[in-house]
Design an enzyme around this catalytic site. Structure first.
Site, PDB file in Angstrom:
ATOM      1  N   ARG A  44      20.594   0.116  70.641  1.00 19.13           N
ATOM      2  CA  ARG A  44      20.151   0.836  69.637  1.00 19.13           C
ATOM      3  C   ARG A  44      20.116  -0.010  68.227  1.00 19.13           C
ATOM      4  NH1 ARG A  44      20.585   7.238  68.965  1.00 19.13           N
ATOM      5  NH2 ARG A  44      19.369   7.691  70.288  1.00 19.13           N
ATOM      6  N   LYS A 206      20.651  22.675  81.000  1.00 22.91           N
ATOM      7  CA  LYS A 206      20.088  23.434  81.015  1.00 22.91           C
ATOM      8  C   LYS A 206      18.192  23.204  81.491  1.00 22.91           C
ATOM      9  CE  LYS A 206      22.982  25.622  77.494  1.00 22.91           C
ATOM     10  NZ  LYS A 206      23.175  26.235  76.579  1.00 22.91           N
ATOM     11  N   GLY A 359      19.290  11.266  76.551  1.00 24.90           N
ATOM     12  CA  GLY A 359      20.183  10.679  75.471  1.00 24.90           C
ATOM     13  C   GLY A 359      21.700  10.786  76.925  1.00 24.90           C
ATOM     14  N   GLY A 382      15.401  12.894  71.844  1.00 26.53           N
ATOM     15  CA  GLY A 382      15.065  14.898  71.689  1.00 26.53           C
ATOM     16  C   GLY A 382      13.868  13.580  71.820  1.00 26.53           C
TER      17      GLY A 382
HETATM   18  P1  ADP Z   1      19.434  14.166  79.132  1.00 30.06           P
HETATM   19  O1  ADP Z   1      20.197  13.612  77.588  1.00 30.06           O
HETATM   20  O2  ADP Z   1      19.229  13.119  79.885  1.00 30.06           O
HETATM   21  O3  ADP Z   1      18.263  14.403  79.049  1.00 30.06           O
HETATM   22  P2  ADP Z   1      20.960  16.696  79.796  1.00 30.06           P
HETATM   23  O4  ADP Z   1      21.479  16.987  77.924  1.00 30.06           O
HETATM   24  O5  ADP Z   1      19.600  17.566  79.901  1.00 30.06           O
HETATM   25  O6  ADP Z   1      20.568  14.982  80.223  1.00 30.06           O
HETATM   26  O7  ADP Z   1      21.660  16.865  80.232  1.00 30.06           O
HETATM   27  C1  ADP Z   1      23.041  16.257  80.595  1.00 30.06           C
HETATM   28  C2  ADP Z   1      24.189  16.973  81.122  1.00 30.06           C
HETATM   29  O8  ADP Z   1      24.100  18.037  81.989  1.00 30.06           O
HETATM   30  C3  ADP Z   1      25.420  16.263  81.599  1.00 30.06           C
HETATM   31  O9  ADP Z   1      26.317  16.712  80.923  1.00 30.06           O
HETATM   32  C4  ADP Z   1      25.796  16.801  82.665  1.00 30.06           C
HETATM   33  O10 ADP Z   1      26.876  17.216  83.134  1.00 30.06           O
HETATM   34  C5  ADP Z   1      24.893  18.550  82.814  1.00 30.06           C
HETATM   35  N1  ADP Z   1      24.889  18.518  84.277  1.00 30.06           N
HETATM   36  C6  ADP Z   1      23.846  17.912  85.393  1.00 30.06           C
HETATM   37  N2  ADP Z   1      24.344  18.682  86.587  1.00 30.06           N
HETATM   38  C7  ADP Z   1      24.780  19.327  86.130  1.00 30.06           C
HETATM   39  C8  ADP Z   1      25.581  20.364  87.174  1.00 30.06           C
HETATM   40  N3  ADP Z   1      24.791  20.734  88.330  1.00 30.06           N
HETATM   41  N4  ADP Z   1      26.512  21.661  86.725  1.00 30.06           N
HETATM   42  C9  ADP Z   1      27.188  21.449  84.724  1.00 30.06           C
HETATM   43  N5  ADP Z   1      25.951  20.740  84.542  1.00 30.06           N
HETATM   44  C10 ADP Z   1      25.610  19.394  84.405  1.00 30.06           C
HETATM   45 MG    MG Z   2      22.136  15.500  76.713  1.00 27.49          MG
END
Ligand code: ADP
Ligand code: MG
Length: 404
Positions: A44, A206, A359, A382
């Site tokens: 960053r 989620k 992230g 975000g």
């Molecule tokens: P980003 O930051 O890229 O938007 P998220 O914060 O939505 O992504 O999700 C990332 C998290 O999702 C990671 O910590 C990962 O371990 C978790 N994750 C991905 N697949 C699974 C799964 N099948 N079960 C539990 N956690 C998961």
């Molecule tokens: Mg995340």
């Protein structure tokens, strides 16, 4: 929907508006520090250098504001930006001054005595009580620290804080920096006028945090590939056994509705890597999605799913990826995410526009050393999500519009 940005940028300012002037620049230096309080990932910081260098080269007195971590409105040593100032000096080969305050007379004096072409970093904006509440008085106090305002903190642009939004009402011109401009352009173009096929890949923990993204993208994309734990909520909606997988019970009916509306646009994994727990990687095995054992959790997409997803991705001309396919932090559940990252990189090589937001997704891509093989990796988790949701970003909305 915010399409391609029409905001003024630092490049639009005439030389006379920059030289000798105090440029108050909000950046996102919210970087991880190691146990010795040294910067452990400077992505960053490097991303903001073009703006800082441009201003310094053009004779501005560059005053930099940032937040770091979540110090809750009061000083906390572990969130001090002092280590960042040293790191910034190393990267810019310029003298970087640092003062331990932000909105005080001392900070003001430091801005006034700063020579042209030099950089002054002020202390963490989140040390200030009024930052996150976007306090009017704080916004005015910050505005006095500069002669014009530049927002290059894309990663904080979805927050209406005093240093990202409030200040820009009181300090004009208020323009975008180069990183902000690039983020808005790359994300905006992909959404406004995507070359087809347009494929979105969503994953992560989620579904609840990404519903609005799904709703926004569904009408626009040719395919929506869903991995991560999100897929399990859809499995439940299909009446499949999901065992100990992360399922959001209160989103199952919504998932049902999406399935009914999406038709064959929405592609779910056909197989899953399951294990009794995240710690039990040694017991991981692959099963069909309708054979997830009741005492196990889906922790990654399986190889057949990877194959199907990769085929869609490599045939695409535009790819937006948000959210890892599995628990990529823990082997062997990183495999699906790694192979999807490779497929996205291969698509880029073939001329597709590929955009990574989120992230954790950005961290996964960096961990795999594939950053340079994506068209754009967003520095704002975000913020990129809210942009994809079609929400206006307050830190952008407040900036001066370009004419015409
Ligand atoms: P980003 O930051 O890229 O938007 P998220 O914060 O939505 O992504 O999700 C990332 C998290 O999702 C990671 O910590 C990962 O371990 C978790 N994750 C991905 N697949 C699974 C799964 N099948 N079960 C539990 N956690 C998961
Ligand atoms: Mg995340």
């Amino acid at each position: 929907m915010l399409a391609v940005s029409n905001k003024l940028t630092v490049a639009d300012l005439p030389d006379s508006a920059i030289r000798g002037k105090r440029a108050l620049v909000r950046v996102d230096f919210n970087v991880p520090l190691d146990e010795h309080r040294r910067v452990s990932d400077d992505t960053r910081i490097r991303a903001a250098l073009p703006t800082l260098e441009y201003l310094a080269e053009h004779g501005a007195r560059v005053i930099v504001l940032s937040h770091l971590g979540r110090p809750k409105g009061k000083p906390e040593l572990k969130y001090s930006l002092e280590p960042v100032s040293r790191h910034l000096a190393g990267l810019t080969k310029r003298r970087v001054r640092f003062v331990e305050t932000t909105d005080t007379d001392e900070a003001m004096k430091a801005t006034l005595s700063l020579p042209e072409g030099e950089i002054l970093l002020l202390e963490n904006t989140r040390y200030l009580g009024g930052e996150e509440s976007n306090d009017e008085r704080l916004a005015r106090a910050l505005a006095r620290l500069g002669d014009f305002y530049v927002n290059d903190a894309f990663g904080a642009a979805h927050r209406a804080h005093a240093s990202t939004e409030g200040v820009a009402h009181h300090l004009k011109p208020a323009v975008a920096g180069f990183l902000m401009e690039k983020e808005l352009r790359d994300l905006g173009r992909a959404l406004a006028d995507p070359e087809r096929p347009f494929v979105a890949v969503l994953g992560g923990a989620k579904i609840s945090g990404k519903i609005d993204v799904i709703e926004q993208l569904l009408p626009k994309v040719d395919r929506l590939l869903i991995g991560g734990a999100m897929a399990c909520t859809f499995f439940r909606a299909m009446g499949l056994e999901t065992g100990k997988s992360l399922v959001e019970d209160d989103r199952v009916s919504m998932a049902k509705d999406l399935l009914a509306r999406a038709g064959d646009k929405l592609v779910l994994p056909s197989d899953a890597v399951v294990a009794p727990s995240m710690e039990a990687g040694g017991h991981a095995r692959t099963v069909a999605r309708d054979a997830i054992p009741a005492d196990q959790a889906m922790l990654d997409i399986g190889p057949r799913s990877v194959e199907a997803f990769a085929q869609e991705i490599t045939a695409a001309r535009t790819v937006i990826w948000n959210g890892p396919m599995g628990v990529f932090e823990t082997k062997p559940f990183d495999e699906g995410t790694r192979r999807i990252a490779e497929a996205v990189a291969a698509a880029t090589d073939q001329g597709a526009t590929t955009i990574v937001g989120g992230g954790d997704s950005a961290a996964a891509v960096a961990q795999m050393g594939l950053e340079d093989r994506m068209s754009h990796v967003s520095t704002g988790g975000g913020a990129s999500l809210e942009f994809l949701e079609g929400k206006p970003l307050p830190g952008v909305a407040v900036l001066d519009d370009a004419r015409g």
